[in-house]
Design a protein around this motif. Structure first.
Motif, PDB file in Angstrom:
ATOM      1  N   ASP A   1       0.861  -1.116  -0.003  1.00 55.84           N
ATOM      2  CA  ASP A   1       0.064  -0.095  -0.045  1.00 55.84           C
ATOM      3  C   ASP A   1       0.982   1.281  -0.131  1.00 55.84           C
ATOM      4  O   ASP A   1       0.365   2.128  -0.416  1.00 55.84           O
ATOM      5  CB  ASP A   1      -0.886   0.020   1.227  1.00 55.84           C
ATOM      6  CG  ASP A   1      -2.058  -1.197   1.047  1.00 55.84           C
ATOM      7  OD1 ASP A   1      -2.190  -1.340   0.120  1.00 55.84           O
ATOM      8  OD2 ASP A   1      -2.516  -1.643   2.263  1.00 55.84           O
ATOM      9  N   ASP A   2       1.957   1.359   0.529  1.00 59.14           N
ATOM     10  CA  ASP A   2       2.751   2.442   0.527  1.00 59.14           C
ATOM     11  C   ASP A   2       4.407   2.432  -0.235  1.00 59.14           C
ATOM     12  O   ASP A   2       4.998   3.349  -0.006  1.00 59.14           O
ATOM     13  CB  ASP A   2       3.137   2.772   1.972  1.00 59.14           C
ATOM     14  CG  ASP A   2       3.800   1.477   2.856  1.00 59.14           C
ATOM     15  OD1 ASP A   2       4.168   0.656   2.157  1.00 59.14           O
ATOM     16  OD2 ASP A   2       4.168   1.722   4.136  1.00 59.14           O
ATOM     17  N   GLU A   3       4.596   1.267  -0.695  1.00 61.23           N
ATOM     18  CA  GLU A   3       5.660   1.221  -1.518  1.00 61.23           C
ATOM     19  C   GLU A   3       5.819   0.136  -2.819  1.00 61.23           C
ATOM     20  O   GLU A   3       4.843  -0.807  -2.463  1.00 61.23           O
ATOM     21  CB  GLU A   3       6.985   0.814  -0.414  1.00 61.23           C
ATOM     22  CG  GLU A   3       8.250   0.706  -0.938  1.00 61.23           C
ATOM     23  CD  GLU A   3       9.357   0.326  -0.144  1.00 61.23           C
ATOM     24  OE1 GLU A   3      10.513   0.786  -0.071  1.00 61.23           O
ATOM     25  OE2 GLU A   3       9.248  -0.490   0.708  1.00 61.23           O
ATOM     26  N   VAL A   4       6.438   0.362  -3.514  1.00 58.90           N
ATOM     27  CA  VAL A   4       7.111  -0.459  -4.651  1.00 58.90           C
ATOM     28  C   VAL A   4       8.484  -0.859  -4.715  1.00 58.90           C
ATOM     29  O   VAL A   4       9.096   0.038  -4.661  1.00 58.90           O
ATOM     30  CB  VAL A   4       6.325  -0.256  -6.076  1.00 58.90           C
ATOM     31  CG1 VAL A   4       6.720   1.191  -6.460  1.00 58.90           C
ATOM     32  CG2 VAL A   4       6.755  -1.214  -6.945  1.00 58.90           C
ATOM     33  N   TYR A   5       8.871  -2.078  -4.750  1.00 61.48           N
ATOM     34  CA  TYR A   5      10.274  -2.481  -4.688  1.00 61.48           C
ATOM     35  C   TYR A   5      10.671  -3.384  -6.071  1.00 61.48           C
ATOM     36  O   TYR A   5       9.773  -4.360  -6.071  1.00 61.48           O
ATOM     37  CB  TYR A   5      10.677  -3.041  -3.463  1.00 61.48           C
ATOM     38  CG  TYR A   5      12.064  -3.780  -3.441  1.00 61.48           C
ATOM     39  CD1 TYR A   5      13.102  -3.051  -3.078  1.00 61.48           C
ATOM     40  CD2 TYR A   5      12.231  -4.943  -3.621  1.00 61.48           C
ATOM     41  CE1 TYR A   5      14.294  -3.417  -3.063  1.00 61.48           C
ATOM     42  CE2 TYR A   5      13.508  -5.560  -3.653  1.00 61.48           C
ATOM     43  CZ  TYR A   5      14.480  -4.770  -3.362  1.00 61.48           C
ATOM     44  OH  TYR A   5      15.924  -5.169  -3.273  1.00 61.48           O
ATOM     45  N   VAL A   6      11.619  -2.996  -6.559  1.00 56.59           N
ATOM     46  CA  VAL A   6      11.931  -3.751  -7.736  1.00 56.59           C
ATOM     47  C   VAL A   6      13.356  -4.359  -7.796  1.00 56.59           C
ATOM     48  O   VAL A   6      14.241  -3.330  -7.501  1.00 56.59           O
ATOM     49  CB  VAL A   6      11.602  -2.938  -9.105  1.00 56.59           C
ATOM     50  CG1 VAL A   6      12.119  -3.706 -10.317  1.00 56.59           C
ATOM     51  CG2 VAL A   6      10.288  -2.409  -9.047  1.00 56.59           C
ATOM     52  N   ALA A   7      13.442  -5.625  -7.737  1.00 52.12           N
ATOM     53  CA  ALA A   7      14.879  -6.011  -7.831  1.00 52.12           C
ATOM     54  C   ALA A   7      15.187  -6.227  -9.018  1.00 52.12           C
ATOM     55  O   ALA A   7      14.633  -6.624  -9.957  1.00 52.12           O
ATOM     56  CB  ALA A   7      14.818  -7.430  -7.043  1.00 52.12           C
ATOM     57  N   LEU A   8      16.693  -5.828  -9.367  1.00 56.82           N
ATOM     58  CA  LEU A   8      17.090  -5.822 -10.614  1.00 56.82           C
ATOM     59  C   LEU A   8      18.391  -6.459 -10.750  1.00 56.82           C
ATOM     60  O   LEU A   8      19.522  -5.919 -11.060  1.00 56.82           O
ATOM     61  CB  LEU A   8      17.333  -4.174 -11.044  1.00 56.82           C
ATOM     62  CG  LEU A   8      15.946  -3.440 -11.101  1.00 56.82           C
ATOM     63  CD1 LEU A   8      16.361  -2.009 -11.340  1.00 56.82           C
ATOM     64  CD2 LEU A   8      15.083  -3.817 -12.346  1.00 56.82           C
ATOM     65  N   PRO A   9      18.384  -7.702 -10.494  1.00 51.08           N
ATOM     66  CA  PRO A   9      19.895  -8.771 -10.368  1.00 51.08           C
ATOM     67  C   PRO A   9      20.211  -8.523 -11.948  1.00 51.08           C
ATOM     68  O   PRO A   9      19.802  -8.453 -12.949  1.00 51.08           O
ATOM     69  CB  PRO A   9      19.429 -10.171 -10.117  1.00 51.08           C
ATOM     70  CG  PRO A   9      17.849  -9.969 -10.419  1.00 51.08           C
ATOM     71  CD  PRO A   9      17.316  -8.756 -10.188  1.00 51.08           C
ATOM     72  N   ARG A  10      21.725  -8.693 -12.068  1.00 55.66           N
ATOM     73  CA  ARG A  10      22.481  -8.590 -13.235  1.00 55.66           C
ATOM     74  C   ARG A  10      23.684  -9.265 -13.194  1.00 55.66           C
ATOM     75  O   ARG A  10      24.377  -9.504 -11.998  1.00 55.66           O
ATOM     76  CB  ARG A  10      22.672  -7.052 -13.681  1.00 55.66           C
ATOM     77  CG  ARG A  10      23.230  -6.286 -12.155  1.00 55.66           C
ATOM     78  CD  ARG A  10      23.235  -4.813 -12.756  1.00 55.66           C
ATOM     79  NE  ARG A  10      24.371  -4.290 -13.605  1.00 55.66           N
ATOM     80  CZ  ARG A  10      24.109  -3.466 -14.187  1.00 55.66           C
ATOM     81  NH1 ARG A  10      23.080  -2.539 -14.201  1.00 55.66           N
ATOM     82  NH2 ARG A  10      25.125  -3.019 -15.174  1.00 55.66           N
TER      83      ARG A  10
END
Length: 206
Positions: free
Chosen positions: A103-112
């Motif tokens: 509801d208060d955050e969006v988190y995106v993991a971007l492994p590379r």
């Protein structure tokens, strides 16, 4: 010339053709995998200094107000948000990459390969945090070797490369068989290639 002789020459020619074509396909990949096999086996003694890039920003209220929290907790960012991030902050986030929504955050993991990255957005304040870590070319090549976070296309390449290596080895073995009669040391050397690693496993690998 007898039929058997013609068949024998055709068989030998086909083997040689399969062998050299597969060796040409495998050449660069085999060199890469041989070198990265050494670097992976000695990773503890190869220095690596992580390089970290951090970005902090605030999403404009107008853009923030247009964001709708999806019903699914795992969903990609909207095209409008990704376009703004790329245009204003030079942050590219693939449309296929799913974020973890609350509801208060969006988190995106971007492994590379050779590093890591992540992106977070506070849906109340609009605060943006982005961090990218790179560990150098050795780490990058090591991850290519392992297929770590390299995507579907590279995974396909590894499968094709593995098949080409099998063709190279099997055609080479059949060529060895073809010429073994005139080279008496052929099978003892081939046997050593099997016995040596087997003994090392039995004696030293616990």
């Amino acid at each position: 010339m007898g039929l058997a002789t013609m068949k024998g020459r055709w068989y030998l020619g086909s083997l040689r053709q399969w062998h050299w074509i597969s060796s040409a396909v495998c050449l660069v990949g085999m060199l890469l995998f041989a070198v990265t096999g050494i670097t992976l086996n000695n990773a503890s003694i190869i220095p690596a200094t992580p390089y970290v890039v951090s970005v902090e920003a605030v999403l404009p209220t107008q853009v923030l107000s247009e964001i709708e929290v999806p019903d699914n907790e795992m969903a990609p960012l909207s095209a409008e948000l990704r376009t703004w991030l790329e245009r204003e902050l030079d942050l590219y986030i693939p449309g296929s990459r799913r974020g973890e929504w609350s509801d208060d955050e969006v988190y995106v993991a971007l492994p590379r390969p050779g590093g890591d990255a992540w992106f977070s957005l506070d849906l109340d304040s609009g605060d943006i945090l982005y961090e990218r870590t790179t560990r150098g070319w050795v780490a990058y090549l090591n991850d290519l070797h392992k297929g770590r976070d390299t995507g579907t296309v590279w995974s396909w390449f590894l499968d094709v490369f593995a098949v080409a290596c099998v063709v190279f080895c099997v055609s080479g073995l059949l060529l060895l068989q073809r010429h073994a009669a005139s080279r008496p040391t052929t099978w003892p050397i081939v046997g050593l290639g099997l016995v040596i690693p087997l003994l090392l496993i039995l004696l030293f690998v616990h």
